[in-house]
Scaffold this motif. Structure first.
Motif, short mmCIF file in Angstrom:
data_model
loop_
_atom_site.label_atom_id
_atom_site.label_comp_id
_atom_site.label_asym_id
_atom_site.label_seq_id
_atom_site.Cartn_x
_atom_site.Cartn_y
_atom_site.Cartn_z
N LEU A 441 -33.63 41.16 68.79
CA LEU A 441 -34.39 40.69 67.63
C LEU A 441 -33.58 39.68 66.83
O LEU A 441 -34.12 38.67 66.33
CB LEU A 441 -34.79 41.87 66.75
CG LEU A 441 -35.94 42.74 67.25
CD1 LEU A 441 -36.09 44.00 66.39
CD2 LEU A 441 -37.25 41.95 67.26
N SER A 442 -32.29 39.93 66.71
CA SER A 442 -31.40 38.98 66.03
C SER A 442 -31.35 37.66 66.79
O SER A 442 -31.36 36.57 66.19
CB SER A 442 -30.00 39.58 65.89
OG SER A 442 -29.11 38.64 65.34
N LEU A 443 -31.34 37.75 68.11
CA LEU A 443 -31.35 36.55 68.95
C LEU A 443 -32.65 35.78 68.75
O LEU A 443 -32.65 34.54 68.68
CB LEU A 443 -31.18 36.96 70.41
CG LEU A 443 -30.90 35.87 71.44
CD1 LEU A 443 -29.58 35.17 71.16
CD2 LEU A 443 -30.90 36.45 72.85
N LEU A 444 -33.76 36.49 68.65
CA LEU A 444 -35.06 35.86 68.40
C LEU A 444 -35.03 35.08 67.09
O LEU A 444 -35.49 33.93 67.02
CB LEU A 444 -36.14 36.93 68.35
CG LEU A 444 -37.54 36.51 67.88
CD1 LEU A 444 -38.17 35.55 68.87
CD2 LEU A 444 -38.44 37.72 67.69
N ASP A 445 -34.47 35.68 66.04
CA ASP A 445 -34.38 35.01 64.74
C ASP A 445 -33.50 33.76 64.82
O ASP A 445 -33.71 32.79 64.07
CB ASP A 445 -33.82 35.96 63.69
CG ASP A 445 -34.79 37.09 63.36
OD1 ASP A 445 -34.33 38.15 62.90
OD2 ASP A 445 -36.01 36.91 63.56
N GLU A 446 -32.52 33.76 65.71
CA GLU A 446 -31.63 32.61 65.86
C GLU A 446 -32.30 31.48 66.65
O GLU A 446 -32.06 30.30 66.41
CB GLU A 446 -30.34 33.04 66.56
CG GLU A 446 -29.26 31.96 66.60
CD GLU A 446 -27.95 32.49 67.14
OE1 GLU A 446 -27.79 33.73 67.21
OE2 GLU A 446 -27.09 31.67 67.48
N ILE A 447 -33.18 31.86 67.57
CA ILE A 447 -33.84 30.86 68.42
C ILE A 447 -34.98 30.16 67.69
O ILE A 447 -35.18 28.94 67.85
CB ILE A 447 -34.36 31.54 69.71
CG1 ILE A 447 -33.17 31.92 70.61
CG2 ILE A 447 -35.32 30.62 70.46
CD1 ILE A 447 -33.57 32.77 71.81
N LYS A 448 -35.72 30.90 66.85
CA LYS A 448 -36.92 30.33 66.21
C LYS A 448 -36.67 29.01 65.49
O LYS A 448 -37.43 28.05 65.67
CB LYS A 448 -37.52 31.36 65.24
CG LYS A 448 -38.44 32.38 65.90
CD LYS A 448 -39.12 33.26 64.87
CE LYS A 448 -40.14 34.19 65.50
NZ LYS A 448 -40.82 35.04 64.50
N PRO A 449 -35.62 28.88 64.66
CA PRO A 449 -35.43 27.62 63.95
C PRO A 449 -34.99 26.47 64.85
O PRO A 449 -34.98 25.32 64.42
CB PRO A 449 -34.31 27.94 62.94
CG PRO A 449 -34.17 29.43 62.94
CD PRO A 449 -34.61 29.89 64.27
#
Length: 476
Positions: A441-449
């Protein structure tokens, strides 16, 4: 380079020739009652292209120019103002040169790397390259190191423009002189005037030696050092080449013995995806009753200690066939009409047999993501609801593969197109509920921007390094 110097030194004369030619063409069209508006590109744009042409062409040596007939047509089309036709001719020359380079190498190796088993029997001779669509040709050229990753990305974009902005299809796109000259330079630099890479030369020599020499264990240990120097995708491609040679009915026992000595070391550096693929291919041979090929494939897996990758369900080849058919339909020019039936076929197989076997996670997810992202030009509306339903059903590991799918060169290249980036953002929203790990989930938040720039991400980026860590510790 006399012609180039003439163009550089006589811009006024060239401009007059273009103007006279333009007036003649338009007057003939008008005289016979055909449309004259929006037929030819502007004279100013033609001047821009022709003024810059010599600086690009001089990067080619004379022998290459002597056979570049499509470039001659390209030049005439540019001078005439038929820019959409010029793009077609440029692409034709690029594809012709790619085919020549493939033929001059080990064409069986190319087929083994690029063509799936159910189609492989239809590809053996140089003439069979004509059956291969442009997408598979340039993707295959990347896989065997015939073109670079940057070259692949540029060529994929030019292919897209050729399909949707050239004379290949009716369209209203406007091409500029600088567009054409820029694409000409890319095609010359990345394909037409590019010598084989050192990696490609060494692999071709190795494949030739495997088929003609005796490679003992001591020599194999020396060659194994070369395997550690290969990137993951090049090692994967070479492993496919070894496998293809091994299962060929015409391969001699000495050649198989050579591979027996080399394959275990290569197996240590290839990806889990390719290891799983070999197991899937074995299951397909079993299902098809191809006993000789099945037996050789099993021996190969025994040699590399890869029997654990054999699937134990007959549903594997059925699903694999469904996703292969879907990908072929997606890459076809008529994909909007052909995709839905193959999407329904895939949904039927998945629905009948339940969850997707672990061995198929990589190909299943990557194909599904690729078709969901579209070809960059439009959405296959009848197929999209099926894709969304299947994506929403991803398990946590499949969701992780989908999240990080931009590390695949084909998907990364798609993300240079706005529509594909939009669909990738939608994808993240669909898979987020299926992600159960706080780290992912942390990786997802890093990829989105970073969605807008994912097509340009490099292997040295910290995000890629973090994904590599997750691949080992989350999917392992």
């Amino acid at each position: 380079m006399e012609n180039a110097l003439t163009i550089r030194d006589n811009p006024t004369e060239i401009a007059n020739i273009i103007q006279t030619s333009n007036d003649m063409h338009l007057s003939v069209l008008e005289a016979i009652g055909l449309p004259t508006e929006n037929i030819l590109s502007s004279i100013d744009e033609r001047k821009v292209a022709i003024r810059n042409l010599p600086y690009v062409i001089e990067k080619m040596n004379t022998p290459l120019l002597n056979d570049a007939y499509y470039l001659s047509k390209f030049f005439v089309a540019v001078a005439t103002g038929l820019f959409d036709a010029a793009l077609n001719y440029l692409w034709d020359e690029t594809i012709k040169q790619l085919r020549i380079r493939i033929i001059n190498g080990d064409i069986k190796y190319f087929y083994d790397v690029v063509i799936s088993d159910d189609r492989r029997k239809n590809f053996s001779s140089p003439e069979d390259l004509l059956k291969l669509d442009d997408f598979d040709l340039i993707k295959g050229a990347l896989q065997i190191d015939l073109i670079s990753q940057i070259g692949y990305k540029h060529l994929d974009y030019i292919r897209f423009m050729r399909n949707w902005a050239s004379a290949a299809h009716p369209n209203q796109s406007e091409l500029t002189g600088l567009n054409l000259i820029s694409w000409l330079e890319i095609c010359i630099k990345e394909v037409i005037a590019t010598p084989p890479s050192n990696i490609q030369v060494r692999i071709n020599q190795l494949l030739a030696n495997i088929k003609s020499e005796v490679i003992d264990e001591e020599q194999a240990e020396t060659i194994a050092i070369f395997f550690t120097e290969l990137s993951s995708d090049k090692a994967d491609a070479l492993a496919k080449g070894f496998f293809g040679i091994y299962i060929d009915h015409n391969t001699t026992q000495q050649t198989r013995t050579n591979i027996n000595n080399l394959a275990p070391a290569l197996w240590q550096v290839i990806s889990e995806e390719i290891k799983s693929d070999f197991g899937i291919r074995y299951a397909t041979y079993v299902a098809n009753g191809d006993n000789q090929t099945k037996n050789e494939a099993k021996r190969f897996l025994e040699i590399v200690d890869g029997l654990s990758y054999l699937p134990d369900s007959v549903k594997v080849p059925q699903i694999k066939s469904a996703i292969d058919n879907l990908m072929v339909a997606h890459n076809n020019l008529n994909n909007f009409y052909n995709e839905p039936s193959f999407a329904r076929q895939l949904r039927s197989v998945i629905g009948t047999h339940g969850t997707v076997p672990a061995q198929l996670n990589y190909p299943y997810v990557k194909v599904l993501i690729s078709v969901f992202l579209t070809n960059g030009n439009g959405v296959a509306w009848s197929a999209e609801p099926i894709y969304i339903d299947l994506i929403k059903s991803f398990n946590p590991k499949q969701a992780f593969i989908a999240l990080t799918s931009f590390t695949d060169e084909g998907i990364k290249s798609k993300l240079q197109f706005p529509l594909c980036r939009q669909k990738y953002e939608e994808l993240l929203n669909y898979i987020q509920p299926n992600i159960t790990s706080d780290g992912v989930l942390s990786l997802l938040d890093e990829i989105k921007p970073r969605i807008r720039n994912l097509s340009n991400i490099t292997n040295s980026d910290k995000l890629i390094q973090k994904i590599s860590f997750f691949n080992k510790n989350y999917l392992g």
